[in-house]
Scaffold this active site. Sequence first.
Site, PDB file in Angstrom:
ATOM      1  N   THR A   5       0.781  -1.198   0.000  1.00 47.04           N
ATOM      2  CA  THR A   5       0.000   0.000   0.000  1.00 47.04           C
ATOM      3  C   THR A   5       0.815   1.250   0.000  1.00 47.04           C
ATOM      4  OG1 THR A   5      -2.263   0.271   0.522  1.00 47.04           O
ATOM      5  CG2 THR A   5      -0.816   1.008   2.171  1.00 47.04           C
ATOM      6  N   THR A  64       2.280  -1.469  -5.092  1.00 52.19           N
ATOM      7  CA  THR A  64       1.310  -0.384  -5.248  1.00 52.19           C
ATOM      8  C   THR A  64       0.674  -0.502  -6.627  1.00 52.19           C
ATOM      9  OG1 THR A  64       2.639   1.060  -3.824  1.00 52.19           O
ATOM     10  CG2 THR A  64       1.049   2.136  -5.262  1.00 52.19           C
TER      11      THR A  64
END
Length: 186
Positions: free
Chosen positions: A14, A174
């Site tokens: 993340t 990501t």
Amino acid sequence: MHATSHEPAVWHGTTILTVRKGGRVVIGGDGQVSIGQTVIKSNARKVRKLGKGDVIGGFAGATADAFTLFERLESKLEQYPGQLTRAAVELAKDWRTDRYLRRLEAMMIVADKEVSLVLTGTGDVLEPEAGVMAIGSGGNYALAAARALIDTDKDAESIVRRSLDIAADICVYTNRNITIEALAAE
């Protein structure tokens, strides 16, 4: 004989970014959850509104841990309405001293109309410089991109989106499945 690893699988992932500019505060995050080298989920929602909708937040780290912390923060916001900094400091105190909470592995960015904060499991409550802060595996990439864009004519949401796209180009943990939350800021 082959050596085998008995280490637990490491969850990665993340990128969460906040930008405060032009009377708005925006938090954005990607949607990827990975374990080891495998993408488990591509559309996780790691950014959301908290409390009565006057606080927004995003998390990096273990999902269950982050939701526990969000719940604790919402409880602190009920105790200290309209006082995000006070609620965050009280949560950080609990996080450091409570035996159960100390084991939680997550970081959070939270913001209201007045302040943006990063909360860590070591009890840190940090306010970003120049209204920009990022956490997570792609956080440094997103932070660098946002700092480069902050003095342009782009608005806060455009900066967050472009910076998260740049982070997704660089960080394998990501992706481009971006969730955005925003508030009017002072």
